[in-house]
Enzyme design. Structure first.
Site, PDB file in Angstrom:
ATOM      1  N   VAL A  93      -4.919  12.008  -2.479  1.00  0.00           N
ATOM      2  CA  VAL A  93      -4.440  11.752  -1.414  1.00  0.00           C
ATOM      3  C   VAL A  93      -3.211  12.651  -0.661  1.00  0.00           C
ATOM      4  O   VAL A  93      -3.110  12.880   0.622  1.00  0.00           O
ATOM      5  CB  VAL A  93      -3.637  10.767  -0.745  1.00  0.00           C
ATOM      6  CG1 VAL A  93      -4.112  10.060   0.534  1.00  0.00           C
ATOM      7  CG2 VAL A  93      -5.412   9.139  -1.643  1.00  0.00           C
ATOM      8  N   ALA A 115       1.450  14.286  18.549  1.00  0.00           N
ATOM      9  CA  ALA A 115       1.434  13.330  18.356  1.00  0.00           C
ATOM     10  C   ALA A 115       3.210  13.909  19.158  1.00  0.00           C
ATOM     11  O   ALA A 115       4.663  12.635  19.150  1.00  0.00           O
ATOM     12  CB  ALA A 115       2.285  13.227  16.412  1.00  0.00           C
ATOM     13  N   LYS A 136      -2.348  -0.687  -1.351  1.00  0.00           N
ATOM     14  CA  LYS A 136      -2.333  -2.260  -0.689  1.00  0.00           C
ATOM     15  C   LYS A 136      -1.750  -3.350  -2.259  1.00  0.00           C
ATOM     16  O   LYS A 136      -1.726  -4.275  -2.041  1.00  0.00           O
ATOM     17  CB  LYS A 136      -3.732  -2.098  -1.130  1.00  0.00           C
ATOM     18  CG  LYS A 136      -4.804  -2.002  -2.517  1.00  0.00           C
ATOM     19  CD  LYS A 136      -4.923  -0.029  -2.607  1.00  0.00           C
ATOM     20  CE  LYS A 136      -5.806  -0.138  -4.084  1.00  0.00           C
ATOM     21  NZ  LYS A 136      -6.313   1.241  -3.801  1.00  0.00           N
ATOM     22  N   GLU A 182      -1.688   2.201   7.129  1.00  0.00           N
ATOM     23  CA  GLU A 182      -3.121   1.626   7.873  1.00  0.00           C
ATOM     24  C   GLU A 182      -3.906   2.161   7.169  1.00  0.00           C
ATOM     25  O   GLU A 182      -5.492   2.029   6.435  1.00  0.00           O
ATOM     26  CB  GLU A 182      -3.503   2.567   9.380  1.00  0.00           C
ATOM     27  CG  GLU A 182      -4.279   2.695   9.945  1.00  0.00           C
ATOM     28  CD  GLU A 182      -5.535   1.340  10.610  1.00  0.00           C
ATOM     29  OE1 GLU A 182      -6.014   1.006  10.029  1.00  0.00           O
ATOM     30  OE2 GLU A 182      -3.899   1.261  11.158  1.00  0.00           O
ATOM     31  N   VAL A 188      -5.664  -0.246   3.190  1.00  0.00           N
ATOM     32  CA  VAL A 188      -6.863  -0.522   3.583  1.00  0.00           C
ATOM     33  C   VAL A 188      -8.382  -0.269   4.303  1.00  0.00           C
ATOM     34  O   VAL A 188      -7.892   0.544   5.671  1.00  0.00           O
ATOM     35  CB  VAL A 188      -6.613  -2.233   4.434  1.00  0.00           C
ATOM     36  CG1 VAL A 188      -8.566  -3.166   4.160  1.00  0.00           C
ATOM     37  CG2 VAL A 188      -6.273  -2.882   3.338  1.00  0.00           C
ATOM     38  N   ILE A 221     -10.996   3.983   7.555  1.00  0.00           N
ATOM     39  CA  ILE A 221     -11.283   3.044   8.680  1.00  0.00           C
ATOM     40  C   ILE A 221      -9.866   2.994   9.410  1.00  0.00           C
ATOM     41  O   ILE A 221      -9.452   1.807   8.670  1.00  0.00           O
ATOM     42  CB  ILE A 221     -11.822   1.998   7.976  1.00  0.00           C
ATOM     43  CG1 ILE A 221     -13.338   2.068   7.366  1.00  0.00           C
ATOM     44  CG2 ILE A 221     -12.351   1.411   9.508  1.00  0.00           C
ATOM     45  CD1 ILE A 221     -14.576   1.164   6.516  1.00  0.00           C
ATOM     46  N   GLY A 227     -17.106   9.653  -9.997  1.00  0.00           N
ATOM     47  CA  GLY A 227     -15.629  10.613  -9.882  1.00  0.00           C
ATOM     48  C   GLY A 227     -15.241   8.924  -8.554  1.00  0.00           C
ATOM     49  O   GLY A 227     -14.464   8.751  -8.268  1.00  0.00           O
ATOM     50  N   GLU A 240     -13.118   4.674 -11.360  1.00  0.00           N
ATOM     51  CA  GLU A 240     -11.533   4.954 -12.953  1.00  0.00           C
ATOM     52  C   GLU A 240     -12.209   4.965 -14.445  1.00  0.00           C
ATOM     53  O   GLU A 240     -13.470   3.957 -14.926  1.00  0.00           O
ATOM     54  CB  GLU A 240     -10.712   5.135 -12.949  1.00  0.00           C
ATOM     55  CG  GLU A 240     -10.383   5.122 -11.411  1.00  0.00           C
ATOM     56  CD  GLU A 240      -9.635   5.938 -10.391  1.00  0.00           C
ATOM     57  OE1 GLU A 240      -9.300   6.687 -11.907  1.00  0.00           O
ATOM     58  OE2 GLU A 240      -9.013   6.689  -9.793  1.00  0.00           O
ATOM     59  N   LYS A 275      -6.725  -5.675  -0.860  1.00  0.00           N
ATOM     60  CA  LYS A 275      -7.313  -5.730   0.883  1.00  0.00           C
ATOM     61  C   LYS A 275      -7.672  -6.924   1.172  1.00  0.00           C
ATOM     62  O   LYS A 275      -6.632  -6.701   2.568  1.00  0.00           O
ATOM     63  CB  LYS A 275      -7.572  -4.912   0.773  1.00  0.00           C
ATOM     64  CG  LYS A 275      -7.661  -3.199  -0.129  1.00  0.00           C
ATOM     65  CD  LYS A 275      -8.632  -2.297  -0.300  1.00  0.00           C
ATOM     66  CE  LYS A 275      -8.814  -1.280  -0.705  1.00  0.00           C
ATOM     67  NZ  LYS A 275      -9.885  -0.540  -1.048  1.00  0.00           N
TER      68      LYS A 275
END
Length: 426
Positions: free
Chosen positions: A14, A33, A106, A128, A131, A135, A186, A189, A204
């Site tokens: 991420v 922004a 989370k 954001e 969860v 989305i 993938g 895990e 969540k």
């Protein structure tokens, strides 16, 4: 145009996606922004591996978290390290230093979200990405549905378990086969425990419940069950009666009580949430004003989750952030968690018994003694001669009544294996 300096703790799948997107879509993000973002430093365990993951995008890297936390020039800390207590200490110190915080964690929020809100005292916290991956459900509950009392939530919150169940249902795979395939692709895990035992989805759900109801509950406080026990026989029953099996996070409000539970669920194949397949996530929200609305998308993956992280960055830059959990004033909720034994549902029960006269009579007697009536019944031949496979659903009953019946079934010499049950949502 002002500049916000960013520190990222955790430059894995991420974190590296956040870095790439900030670079690739720099002009678009700055225009939205009203600010520019400068990646001052990333903190990683393995610097060489992080450089490889980042490809041609170069940012200063360190293995010392304090290089971000103690840097007074850094305005926003993005925490993507995982874990619970160490991550909480990092988040707490970030806020105490007056820096804005963004987290996708989370598990940490499931235990410490209310503490962080108290520590922040107006300092922005974005989560954001914690969860639903890409989305935008956090902002939807905080802002878009802010005028609604949320009557119910039903959500598929774990893509790994949803992929496994989809493969079992649509392609007649065994649980072991579907899990192995998910790992090879993938989606799961090497240790998939938290995905398949329901605890990832449980964390969540607790975050969503805080936003929807202002209630502070921990994973230990709610009913959480996983998908490990599901077999092809359960899928057979589901298909026979128009159901599909999903791992659902469920919240239901009943006047002054709230149900919070995560477990495998038989739900109509024709329902919106029942149509969410593969690794996708879906969240159905029932509001008293808006009715039912549905939110669908990628629940995991580097770019989808990074998209949500950057949306928090944009909101912080605009200085339009609201309080962390969506209430400008502390809400004194009158809601209490409904006791597990009082939760009411319809149930599916799977029994393997000796194939001989009188067994059904004993089972019917136990059900009757506990006030449970059968709605649908399916008896199939078992591959082992002398064994009967009994699959049936009940009318609405309570957890306590079902638990008593299951215990009584286990005591029967004619019942050959531990009974298995799945709750039904209509």
């Amino acid at each position: 145009m002002r500049t916000l300096n960013i520190g990222i703790i955790g430059v894995g799948v991420v974190g590296s996606a956040v870095v790439r997107i900030l670079e690739q879509n720099k002009s678009l993000i700055s225009a939205r922004a009203g600010a520019e973002f400068c990646l001052k430093r990333g903190v990683v365990r393995d610097i060489a591996k992080a450089k490889e993951r980042l490809g041609g995008v170069a940012i200063p890297l360190s293995s010392d978290i304090d290089d971000v936390l103690e840097d007074e020039s850094i305005d926003v800390v993005i925490e993507l390290m995982g874990g619970i207590e160490q991550a909480y200490q990092v988040a707490k110190k970030t806020l105490q230093k007056g820096k804005a915080l963004i987290t996708a964690n989370k598990a940490m929020l499931a235990y410490h979200r209310f503490e962080l809100e108290q520590i922040a005292r107006g300092i922005p916290i974005g989560f954001e990405a914690s969860v639903g991956g890409g989305i935008p459900i956090i902002r939807t509950l905080k802002d878009g549905l802010g005028s609604n009392h949320i009557l119910a939530l039903r959500a598929i919150l774990n893509g790994t378990s949803n992929y496994i169940l989809t493969q079992m249902f649509e392609h007649n795979k065994s649980f072991a086969q579907a899990l192995s395939e998910a790992q090879n692709l993938g989606y799961a895990e090497a240790d998939p425990t938290l995905d398949i035992n329901g605890y990832d989805a449980g964390a969540k759900l607790l975050i969503l419940a805080s936003l929807a109801y202002g209630i502070n509950a921990l994973p230990e406080d709610i009913l959480i069950e996983g998908i490990e026990g599901i077999t092809s026989d359960d899928m057979e029953f589901a298909k026979e009666f128009g159901y599909v099996i999903k791992l659902l996070g469920i919240a239901k409000r009943h006047e002054d009580t709230l149900e919070l539970r995560v477990h495998p669920t038989l739900i109509s194949q024709d329902s919106m949430i029942g149509k969410v397949s593969g690794v996708m996530n879906g969240i159905s929200v029932l509001g008293d004003c808006v009715g039912e609305s549905m939110y669908y998308g990628a629940g995991a993956g580097g770019e989808a989750t990074a998209s949500s992280v950057i949306s928090d960055l944009i909101e912080i830059a605009r200085d339009t952030h609201s309080s962390m959990l969506g209430f400008s004033e502390s809400i004194q909720t009158s809601l209490t968690l409904k006791a597990r034994e009082e939760i009411a549902s319809k149930y599916y029960i799977r029994l393997y018994t000796q194939d001989k006269p009188g067994v059904l009579g004993h089972i019917a007697q136990i059900l009757g003694d506990n006030g449970i009536s059968i709605k649908a019944f399916l008896q199939k031949e078992h591959e082992d001669r002398g064994t009967a496979k009994l699959l049936f659903s009940t009318h609405t009953s309570t957890e306590s009544s079902i638990a008593n019946a299951l215990k009584a079934f286990e005591s029967l010499p004619s019942v050959l294996t531990k009974p298995y049950t799945i709750r039904i949502e209509d």
